[in-house]
Design a protein around this motif. Sequence first.
Motif, PDB file in Angstrom:
ATOM      1  N   GLU A  69     -11.004  -5.133   0.613  1.00  0.00           N
ATOM      2  CA  GLU A  69     -11.011  -4.902  -0.833  1.00  0.00           C
ATOM      3  C   GLU A  69     -12.416  -4.482  -1.280  1.00  0.00           C
ATOM      4  OE1 GLU A  69      -8.500  -5.066  -3.064  1.00  0.00           O
ATOM      5  OE2 GLU A  69      -7.131  -5.394  -1.394  1.00  0.00           O
ATOM      6  N   PRO A  70     -12.525  -3.543  -2.216  1.00  0.00           N
ATOM      7  CA  PRO A  70     -13.849  -3.102  -2.680  1.00  0.00           C
ATOM      8  C   PRO A  70     -14.749  -4.234  -3.162  1.00  0.00           C
ATOM      9  CG  PRO A  70     -12.159  -1.624  -3.492  1.00  0.00           C
ATOM     10  CD  PRO A  70     -11.441  -2.770  -2.823  1.00  0.00           C
ATOM     11  N   ALA A  71     -14.179  -5.239  -3.799  1.00  0.00           N
ATOM     12  CA  ALA A  71     -14.991  -6.356  -4.293  1.00  0.00           C
ATOM     13  C   ALA A  71     -15.529  -7.227  -3.164  1.00  0.00           C
ATOM     14  CB  ALA A  71     -14.164  -7.214  -5.248  1.00  0.00           C
ATOM     15  N   ASP A  72     -14.937  -7.108  -1.972  1.00  0.00           N
ATOM     16  CA  ASP A  72     -15.355  -7.931  -0.838  1.00  0.00           C
ATOM     17  C   ASP A  72     -16.374  -7.244   0.071  1.00  0.00           C
ATOM     18  OD1 ASP A  72     -13.637  -9.933  -1.651  1.00  0.00           O
ATOM     19  OD2 ASP A  72     -11.980  -9.226  -0.399  1.00  0.00           O
ATOM     20  N   VAL A  73     -16.642  -5.978  -0.149  1.00  0.00           N
ATOM     21  CA  VAL A  73     -17.510  -5.219   0.751  1.00  0.00           C
ATOM     22  C   VAL A  73     -18.917  -5.817   0.813  1.00  0.00           C
ATOM     23  CG1 VAL A  73     -18.614  -2.975   1.130  1.00  0.00           C
ATOM     24  CG2 VAL A  73     -16.193  -3.084   0.557  1.00  0.00           C
ATOM     25  N   VAL A  74     -19.543  -6.013  -0.320  1.00  0.00           N
ATOM     26  CA  VAL A  74     -20.929  -6.524  -0.330  1.00  0.00           C
ATOM     27  C   VAL A  74     -21.007  -7.944   0.228  1.00  0.00           C
ATOM     28  CG1 VAL A  74     -22.897  -7.118  -1.781  1.00  0.00           C
ATOM     29  CG2 VAL A  74     -21.697  -4.962  -2.141  1.00  0.00           C
ATOM     30  N   PRO A  75     -20.185  -8.885  -0.255  1.00  0.00           N
ATOM     31  CA  PRO A  75     -20.284 -10.239   0.303  1.00  0.00           C
ATOM     32  C   PRO A  75     -20.031 -10.288   1.815  1.00  0.00           C
ATOM     33  CG  PRO A  75     -18.947 -10.274  -1.682  1.00  0.00           C
ATOM     34  CD  PRO A  75     -19.224  -8.837  -1.358  1.00  0.00           C
ATOM     35  N   LEU A  76     -19.060  -9.509   2.286  1.00  0.00           N
ATOM     36  CA  LEU A  76     -18.779  -9.490   3.719  1.00  0.00           C
ATOM     37  C   LEU A  76     -19.939  -8.890   4.509  1.00  0.00           C
ATOM     38  CD1 LEU A  76     -15.017  -8.454   3.900  1.00  0.00           C
ATOM     39  CD2 LEU A  76     -16.036 -10.589   4.703  1.00  0.00           C
ATOM     40  N   ALA A  77     -20.539  -7.850   3.991  1.00  0.00           N
ATOM     41  CA  ALA A  77     -21.666  -7.215   4.684  1.00  0.00           C
ATOM     42  C   ALA A  77     -22.840  -8.183   4.797  1.00  0.00           C
ATOM     43  CB  ALA A  77     -22.084  -5.945   3.952  1.00  0.00           C
ATOM     44  N   VAL A  78     -23.142  -8.873   3.714  1.00  0.00           N
ATOM     45  CA  VAL A  78     -24.260  -9.825   3.732  1.00  0.00           C
ATOM     46  C   VAL A  78     -23.952 -10.979   4.680  1.00  0.00           C
ATOM     47  CG1 VAL A  78     -25.577 -11.471   2.346  1.00  0.00           C
ATOM     48  CG2 VAL A  78     -25.062  -9.206   1.435  1.00  0.00           C
ATOM     49  N   GLU A 106     -19.644   0.224   7.225  1.00  0.00           N
ATOM     50  CA  GLU A 106     -18.406   0.059   7.983  1.00  0.00           C
ATOM     51  C   GLU A 106     -17.308  -0.589   7.144  1.00  0.00           C
ATOM     52  OE1 GLU A 106     -17.629   1.351  10.977  1.00  0.00           O
ATOM     53  OE2 GLU A 106     -19.599   2.309  10.742  1.00  0.00           O
ATOM     54  N   TYR A 107     -17.650  -1.618   6.385  1.00  0.00           N
ATOM     55  CA  TYR A 107     -16.651  -2.266   5.534  1.00  0.00           C
ATOM     56  C   TYR A 107     -16.179  -1.325   4.427  1.00  0.00           C
ATOM     57  CZ  TYR A 107     -17.435  -6.857   7.650  1.00  0.00           C
ATOM     58  OH  TYR A 107     -17.518  -7.916   8.516  1.00  0.00           O
ATOM     59  N   LYS A 108     -17.079  -0.494   3.927  1.00  0.00           N
ATOM     60  CA  LYS A 108     -16.726   0.450   2.851  1.00  0.00           C
ATOM     61  C   LYS A 108     -15.664   1.439   3.334  1.00  0.00           C
ATOM     62  CE  LYS A 108     -18.013   2.145  -1.227  1.00  0.00           C
ATOM     63  NZ  LYS A 108     -17.649   1.467  -2.434  1.00  0.00           N
ATOM     64  N   LYS A 109     -15.753   1.843   4.606  1.00  0.00           N
ATOM     65  CA  LYS A 109     -14.797   2.798   5.178  1.00  0.00           C
ATOM     66  C   LYS A 109     -13.449   2.158   5.497  1.00  0.00           C
ATOM     67  CE  LYS A 109     -18.132   4.507   8.192  1.00  0.00           C
ATOM     68  NZ  LYS A 109     -18.455   5.042   9.506  1.00  0.00           N
ATOM     69  N   ASN A 110     -13.427   0.844   5.656  1.00  0.00           N
ATOM     70  CA  ASN A 110     -12.219   0.158   6.094  1.00  0.00           C
ATOM     71  C   ASN A 110     -11.242  -0.013   4.933  1.00  0.00           C
ATOM     72  OD1 ASN A 110     -10.295  -1.672   7.023  1.00  0.00           O
ATOM     73  ND2 ASN A 110     -11.779  -2.761   8.289  1.00  0.00           N
ATOM     74  N   PRO A 111     -10.046   0.579   5.042  1.00  0.00           N
ATOM     75  CA  PRO A 111      -9.077   0.473   3.935  1.00  0.00           C
ATOM     76  C   PRO A 111      -8.502  -0.937   3.774  1.00  0.00           C
ATOM     77  CG  PRO A 111      -8.100   1.624   5.790  1.00  0.00           C
ATOM     78  CD  PRO A 111      -9.543   1.399   6.133  1.00  0.00           C
TER      79      PRO A 111
END
Length: 67
Positions: free
Chosen positions: A48-57, A40-45
């Motif tokens: 930021e790409p660098a924030d996708v993994v930390p936010l998901a975790v 879901e975060y990956k699809k959200n414009p």
Amino acid sequence: MNGFSDIELQMMVDELKKVMPLQLQLVGHASKLIVAYYQEYKKNPDVEPADVVPLAVKSGMNQMGLN
């Protein structure tokens, strides 16, 4: 190990054998939840790409009450 007797070490091993199956289940559930957040975060414009993994975790752990 430093400072532990053979009996203490065996007690630790026995306790780990009891809790490991439950921890493995928890890891399985947590990883599925984190993957869902990641997608879901990956699809959200707006994310930021660098924030996708930390936010998901962080989101997954928060939802499971492990924050």
